[in-house]
Design an enzyme around this catalytic site. Sequence first.
Site, mmCIF file in Angstrom:
data_model
loop_
_atom_site.group_PDB
_atom_site.id
_atom_site.type_symbol
_atom_site.label_atom_id
_atom_site.label_comp_id
_atom_site.label_asym_id
_atom_site.label_seq_id
_atom_site.Cartn_x
_atom_site.Cartn_y
_atom_site.Cartn_z
ATOM 1 N N ALA A 34 -8.854 13.800 -53.576
ATOM 2 C CA ALA A 34 -8.815 15.202 -53.152
ATOM 3 C C ALA A 34 -8.562 15.285 -51.652
ATOM 4 O O ALA A 34 -8.906 14.379 -50.886
ATOM 5 C CB ALA A 34 -10.131 15.887 -53.507
ATOM 6 N N ARG A 86 -9.929 16.770 -49.359
ATOM 7 C CA ARG A 86 -11.083 16.740 -48.461
ATOM 8 C C ARG A 86 -11.497 15.301 -48.131
ATOM 9 O O ARG A 86 -12.283 15.078 -47.212
ATOM 10 C CB ARG A 86 -12.260 17.487 -49.091
ATOM 11 C CG ARG A 86 -12.755 16.925 -50.407
ATOM 12 C CD ARG A 86 -13.881 17.778 -50.990
ATOM 13 N NE ARG A 86 -14.350 17.288 -52.290
ATOM 14 C CZ ARG A 86 -13.811 17.595 -53.457
ATOM 15 N NH1 ARG A 86 -12.763 18.422 -53.491
ATOM 16 N NH2 ARG A 86 -14.297 17.114 -54.586
ATOM 17 N N TYR A 87 -10.974 14.332 -48.891
ATOM 18 C CA TYR A 87 -11.330 12.930 -48.659
ATOM 19 C C TYR A 87 -10.265 12.161 -47.868
ATOM 20 O O TYR A 87 -10.582 11.157 -47.233
ATOM 21 C CB TYR A 87 -11.561 12.208 -49.990
ATOM 22 C CG TYR A 87 -12.679 12.793 -50.818
ATOM 23 C CD1 TYR A 87 -13.990 12.835 -50.325
ATOM 24 C CD2 TYR A 87 -12.441 13.293 -52.094
ATOM 25 C CE1 TYR A 87 -15.016 13.372 -51.084
ATOM 26 C CE2 TYR A 87 -13.456 13.829 -52.864
ATOM 27 C CZ TYR A 87 -14.750 13.872 -52.350
ATOM 28 O OH TYR A 87 -15.761 14.404 -53.105
ATOM 29 N N THR A 88 -9.037 12.585 -47.948
ATOM 30 C CA THR A 88 -7.952 11.825 -47.314
ATOM 31 C C THR A 88 -7.635 12.363 -45.923
ATOM 32 O O THR A 88 -7.943 13.509 -45.603
ATOM 33 C CB THR A 88 -6.678 11.869 -48.170
ATOM 34 O OG1 THR A 88 -6.246 13.229 -48.309
ATOM 35 C CG2 THR A 88 -6.929 11.280 -49.546
#
Length: 863
Positions: free
Chosen positions: A122, A124-126
């Site tokens: 997602a 928000r993680y990368t």
Amino acid sequence: MENIFSKDSDIELVDIENSIKSSYLDYSMSVIIGRALPDARDGLKPVHRRILYAMQNDEAKSRTDFVKSARIVGAVIGRYHPHGDTAVYDALVRMAQDFSMRYPSITGQGNFGSIDGDSAAAMRYTEAKMSKLSHELLKDIDKDTVDFVPNYDGSESEPDVLPSRVPNLLLNGSSGIAVGMATNIPPHSLNELIDGLLYLLDNKDASLEEIMQFIKGPDFPTGGIIYGKKGIIEAYRTGRGRVKVRAKTHIEKKTNKDVIVIDELPYQTNKARLIEQIAELVKERQIEGISEVRDESNKEGIRVVIELKREAMSEIVLNNLFKSTTMESTFGVIMLAIHNKEPKIFSLLELLNLFLTHRKTVIIRRTIFELQKARARAHILEGLKIALDNIDEVIALIKNSSDNNTARDSLVAKFGLSELQANAILDMKLGRLTGLEREKIENELAELMKEIARLEEILKSETLLENLIRDELKEIRSKFDVPRITQIEDDYDDIDIEDLIPNENMVVTITHRGYIKRVPSKQYEKQKRGGKGKLAVTTYDDDFIESFFTANTHDTLMFVTDRGQLYWLKVYKIPEGSRTAKGKAVVNLINLQAEEKIMAIIPTTDFDESKSLCFFTKNGIVKRTNLSEYQNIRSVGVRAINLDENDELVTAIIVQRDEDEIFATGGEENLENQEIENLDDENLENEESVSTQGKMLFAVTKKGMCIKFPLAKVREIGRVSRGVTAIKFKEKNDELVGAVVIENDEQEILSISAKGIGKRTNAGEYRLQSRGGKGVICMKLTEKTKDLISVVIVDETMDLMALTSSGKMIRVDMQSIRKAGRNTSGVIVVNVENDEVVSIAKCPKEENDEDELSDENFGLDLQ
């Protein structure tokens, strides 16, 4: 209730059919122009352009830290792209995938998906940042180089196209489905594109065939092998074509069975799905002979292992895999892009010319911007200079003025200044009245006037404009010098690929473990005698170079193995690599049997009956066979020579038959008794040379002995014969190490030892003997020289190429090596220090060679 159909109603009646047509057309054009198709100039769809521009404005650049992907996506959809966040993030992810993009525009950190079809994490993680190459797409965008248009709500502006210093449409390709049309443009090698553009700048009317000398074909990020040129040529000529791509594989030998290893996949092939597909075909018995399939891929690259059953033939299994799985796929080329707000299918030449036109427009606009800026600054400096030239009057005038406006008006009236100049004078600090500051202003003004003149010349001269484009392209190539990944091979029904390949001189090397490559000989610059050389190849820890030679790309290579078999291969089919590349396993190029080893490689341009192939073995055997007997090419090879036990090939030479040479047609003659001279070396010291008519063979041994005898005394015999004795050894541990053909006694022979000591000697100093004699001294060997390595004939049009055991090559002008007598050692030719020379060869001279040092200025004379 009001009648909506009355004349007084505000509702307009329209024909539903026309309304649907009009609305669908508007929708279609919106999708075509604003979403699905790339611009022909910068190669980007609107979403990709907006992502890069948002990252540029948000300072998420490669020189800064990574930022959250969610931040980038938010900036894009909030400011430029009124669509869903998923669509924008998917586009961002693809721009960061090195298996999707040949040259990724974004550098990703985190899980950005895989070639197995795994989804990215997602947003928000990368994290992501601009790649170095993407800066070249946006460079000079702040210099009014492109048009800007309002964003979706008119609150901001965005670029209509990027300046793009690289031909991004061809570089990374593009794919998309619009309404009633689709595009599918393959990626290409940056180096090849730039070479093609540079050629096109110099040759405005260049043909497709000329351009394809540089742009060979697509270069996919996943590598693979393209088979056939017809589809490429058709796509480049018409904008549509089909390119057949196969996985790149090699065969590994295990005990009693073969293993097929997949190293590279066709573009857009899902690796995990391919493995499942193979397993299903094996389970359903549609493919026989496979015992196991496993994925051994890691961060170093792809490695899919297909183990075969003992009785299975690897070639048959491999062909079935290509036929039945996605190991072979077809890339349908449709070079459709937007130009002047309209979709159009382009040819390769049209896209290249369009890019050059775009760059000219960008540079002209940039030049105008810089010119205006320089003129404005020069205008201010001219005013400051006038003020400094009349500083006392200016100060008095300002002091006597009641306010700023009065002072400004007085300056304008008194000195003929503009309001801008007057304001600059009023804003000037007192510190700038010093002599140093005055000098700075004058110097800056002088430099600005030069810059203004330069910019004006660019706008007037098409030549200067094109030179700027050349310089920029060369700068890009030097920054991003990445070799081609995808190989292009000839197809069975293809055109003659040699027509598209320049006939260039190559250095071909092969290692002990069987890795072969070719490198343009011009990459090895000639050095002064005694130079230390350049690294010719990077080998594995347990590998080393066994032999090297020079050949043209159109030549045929004959590979002779330890089993006496001979195989063929065109030089251009050997992958070209850098000087330090390891090369490709030769078993992937010719059909060697298990444990079969290549002992000699001979380049030839033809198989003329007037030529012979002479073999020399370690045990001193020479064999001569007509070259035409080796021309019937078979994949399993042909028998070349029968070797005695514990004997092996040293070299093989192609020889042109003497015009007056007559061969016996009967059985083998006892040539041992047909002596010319067989004098011991001690008796030859004060003898005069004996001249002869016709060609002579000259063979040398490791212990410094040599023998010269007539070519005619070795008659042509059949392919599978053993041969006859060339030289007998005085010492038990001696062996033959080299041989050459001598045309006449005026030729010079260059000999070199393991420690790089060498000399040039007239062939006439070596007495003619009968074949099978013990020979005479060729080089005086000592502890400093070590063993003799080999000999070559001196040619003023050629350089000497020496190879050391550590893999270094050094190029030396043979004419710079001192001439010396037969029974001498010579001088240092190659400075090997703790290394040793293992092989020598000749290669054509280069025009821009360095000057050689004379013997008086260099080195150790070992006479």
